[in-house]
Design a protein around this motif. Structure first.
Motif, short mmCIF file in Angstrom:
data_model
loop_
_atom_site.label_atom_id
_atom_site.label_comp_id
_atom_site.label_asym_id
_atom_site.label_seq_id
_atom_site.Cartn_x
_atom_site.Cartn_y
_atom_site.Cartn_z
N GLY A 179 0.99 -1.09 0.02
CA GLY A 179 -0.06 -0.10 0.11
C GLY A 179 0.91 1.35 0.10
N LEU A 180 1.90 1.39 0.74
CA LEU A 180 2.83 2.19 0.80
C LEU A 180 3.62 2.63 -0.51
CD1 LEU A 180 4.42 2.13 4.29
CD2 LEU A 180 3.05 3.64 3.44
N ALA A 181 3.93 1.38 -1.32
CA ALA A 181 4.77 1.39 -2.53
C ALA A 181 3.62 1.90 -3.32
CB ALA A 181 4.91 -0.01 -2.78
N GLU A 182 2.51 1.51 -3.24
CA GLU A 182 1.41 2.12 -4.46
C GLU A 182 1.32 3.61 -4.34
OE1 GLU A 182 -2.31 0.24 -4.35
OE2 GLU A 182 -1.59 -1.26 -5.86
N THR A 183 1.22 3.99 -3.05
CA THR A 183 1.28 5.53 -2.49
C THR A 183 2.18 6.49 -3.29
OG1 THR A 183 -0.31 4.87 -0.72
CG2 THR A 183 0.40 7.05 -0.84
N PRO A 205 3.33 5.13 -7.44
CA PRO A 205 2.52 4.60 -8.18
C PRO A 205 2.93 4.35 -9.86
CG PRO A 205 1.89 6.87 -7.84
CD PRO A 205 3.13 6.64 -7.16
N ARG A 206 2.34 3.55 -10.44
CA ARG A 206 2.96 3.08 -11.76
C ARG A 206 2.18 3.87 -12.63
NH1 ARG A 206 5.70 2.38 -15.96
NH2 ARG A 206 6.28 0.17 -16.57
N ARG A 207 0.83 4.03 -12.49
CA ARG A 207 -0.25 4.81 -13.39
C ARG A 207 -0.92 5.51 -12.61
NH1 ARG A 207 -2.53 1.86 -17.99
NH2 ARG A 207 -4.55 2.07 -16.91
N PRO A 208 -1.73 6.56 -13.00
CA PRO A 208 -2.58 7.26 -12.56
C PRO A 208 -4.05 6.54 -12.40
CG PRO A 208 -2.41 8.39 -14.50
CD PRO A 208 -1.29 7.28 -14.42
N LEU A 209 -4.67 6.51 -11.17
CA LEU A 209 -6.09 5.77 -11.23
C LEU A 209 -6.94 6.62 -12.06
CD1 LEU A 209 -6.01 4.45 -7.81
CD2 LEU A 209 -5.12 3.10 -9.65
N ARG A 210 -7.88 5.81 -12.76
CA ARG A 210 -8.94 6.29 -13.50
C ARG A 210 -10.18 6.50 -12.97
NH1 ARG A 210 -4.79 4.97 -16.56
NH2 ARG A 210 -4.42 5.69 -18.82
N ASP A 261 -12.76 -4.69 -12.83
CA ASP A 261 -11.92 -3.69 -12.18
C ASP A 261 -11.34 -2.69 -13.35
OD1 ASP A 261 -11.61 -2.09 -10.27
OD2 ASP A 261 -10.33 -3.75 -9.10
N LEU A 262 -11.84 -1.53 -13.08
CA LEU A 262 -11.42 -0.59 -14.19
C LEU A 262 -9.80 0.15 -13.91
CD1 LEU A 262 -14.78 1.46 -14.69
CD2 LEU A 262 -13.72 -0.19 -16.20
N ASP A 263 -9.62 -0.12 -12.67
CA ASP A 263 -7.97 0.05 -12.48
C ASP A 263 -7.58 -1.30 -11.77
OD1 ASP A 263 -7.48 3.04 -12.97
OD2 ASP A 263 -8.97 3.49 -11.43
N VAL A 264 -6.17 -1.42 -12.00
CA VAL A 264 -5.57 -2.64 -11.12
C VAL A 264 -4.72 -2.10 -10.14
CG1 VAL A 264 -4.14 -4.70 -11.59
CG2 VAL A 264 -6.10 -4.09 -13.15
N ASP A 265 -5.05 -2.49 -8.70
CA ASP A 265 -3.99 -2.21 -7.74
C ASP A 265 -4.20 -3.37 -6.78
OD1 ASP A 265 -6.60 -1.67 -6.15
OD2 ASP A 265 -6.24 0.40 -6.21
N LEU A 266 -3.64 -3.16 -5.85
CA LEU A 266 -3.57 -4.46 -4.86
C LEU A 266 -4.80 -4.98 -4.34
CD1 LEU A 266 -2.52 -4.04 -1.24
CD2 LEU A 266 -1.76 -2.09 -2.49
N THR A 267 -5.91 -3.93 -4.35
CA THR A 267 -7.23 -4.57 -4.07
C THR A 267 -7.89 -5.52 -4.89
OG1 THR A 267 -8.51 -2.86 -4.50
CG2 THR A 267 -7.69 -2.63 -2.35
N ALA A 270 5.63 1.25 -9.34
CA ALA A 270 6.62 1.16 -10.29
C ALA A 270 7.73 0.58 -9.55
CB ALA A 270 6.82 2.85 -10.50
N VAL A 271 8.05 -0.81 -10.20
CA VAL A 271 9.04 -1.42 -9.91
C VAL A 271 10.12 -0.94 -10.79
CG1 VAL A 271 10.11 -3.97 -9.72
CG2 VAL A 271 7.64 -3.54 -9.10
N PRO A 272 11.32 -0.54 -10.26
CA PRO A 272 12.61 -0.19 -11.39
C PRO A 272 12.65 -1.32 -12.36
CG PRO A 272 13.13 -0.06 -8.88
CD PRO A 272 11.77 -0.68 -8.72
N GLU A 273 13.09 -0.74 -13.52
CA GLU A 273 13.00 -1.56 -14.72
C GLU A 273 13.94 -2.66 -14.58
OE1 GLU A 273 13.05 1.09 -18.28
OE2 GLU A 273 13.86 -0.69 -19.25
#
Ligand SMILES: [Zn+2]
Length: 259
Positions: free
Chosen positions: A19-23, A26-31, A120-126, A176-179
């Motif tokens: 959750g902290l990593a997503e905050t 984040p890889r993409r803005p949520l829509r 789901d219209l976005d994909v996140d950990l939930t 956003a996992v480093p490449e």
């Protein structure tokens, strides 16, 4: 009871970290509306836990204990060293889950259930927690059957289950996992960028990257693709025919397979 506490502990720690990593990365803005999505996805997760606890109890570990007592299954008939048996059981379980995932896409009644996860219209950990309770029950029965068949050790089953839940959270994470890390990890396991393609609205992209833990199943099945055609930022997530977030509430999702 110890098993439940162990799993809950691992789950809460991972959920907080990812959750902290997503905050912060984040890889993409949520829509879509995040508060509504999280309510829906966590609501489904609670129903799934209830369904599993009430209907099946700790069916998987019970199946493993039972197979051990009765001497059933492949590994109860062989005398391999524990580490080798454990590693083999872990890989076999992941292969079985891979086949199950492909089946949920190819067998129409199973796809009706699995669509709930893909809507789901976005994909996140939930999103990794968002499954129809009937799909969760069928999956638990299937896994118990596999455990009886191979006679896996209860400890290995417990470790596999915890790893599977951890990877469900991680591979759906909007992180956003480093490449360089992503590339290194993908040699062995699935990553968020790898799995995101599977959530594309395009059928050819959904029919790829089915993996849960190990990435080699997709390579073996020639279903491995590096990125979505529109890229990680451009790919449209969800189902092509279910695009209205407001219609994707909890009640709607529970009824979705039966409409
Ligand atoms: Zn899927």
């Amino acid at each position: 009871m110890n098993e439940a506490i162990f799993r809950l502990g691992i789950f809460l720690i991972l959920f907080a970290l990812l959750g902290l990593a997503e905050t912060f990365r984040p890889r993409r803005p949520l829509r879509d509306d995040k508060a509504r999505r999280w309510r829906t996805n966590l609501g489904l997760f609670l129903l799934d836990i209830l369904a599993q606890r009430l209907v099946l109890g700790a069916i998987l570990v019970s199946a493993a204990l039972h197979a051990g007592e009765m001497g059933w299954g492949l590994f109860n008939l062989t005398a391999l060293p524990f580490w080798l048996e454990g590693a083999a059981a872990f890989v076999i379980l992941d292969g079985a889950i891979y086949l199950q995932h492909v089946a949920t896409h190819k067998v129409p009644p199973l796809w009706r259930l699995h669509r709930v996860h893909h809507a789901d219209l976005d994909v996140d950990l939930t999103t990794g927690l968002r499954f129809h309770p009937v799909e969760i029950l069928l999956s638990a029965l299937y896994k118990a059957g596999i455990v009886l068949l191979i006679g896996a050790d209860p400890l290995i089953v417990l470790i596999y289950e915890a790893s599977l839940s951890a990877f469900a959270l991680f591979t759906h994470g909007n992180i956003a996992v480093p490449e360089g890390w992503d590339r290194a990890l993908r040699r062995l396991v699935c990553t968020p960028d790898m799995h995101r393609r599977h959530h594309s609205t395009r059928k050819d992209e959904t029919d790829s990257n089915y993996g849960n833990i190990f990435s080699f199943w997709d390579r073996l099945a020639r279903a491995y693709f590096e990125n979505p055609a529109l890229g990680q930022q451009g790919v449209i997530l969800g189902l092509a025919d279910e695009r209205k977030g407001a219609r994707l509430g909890l009640t709607h999702l529970l009824l979705m397979p039966f409409r």
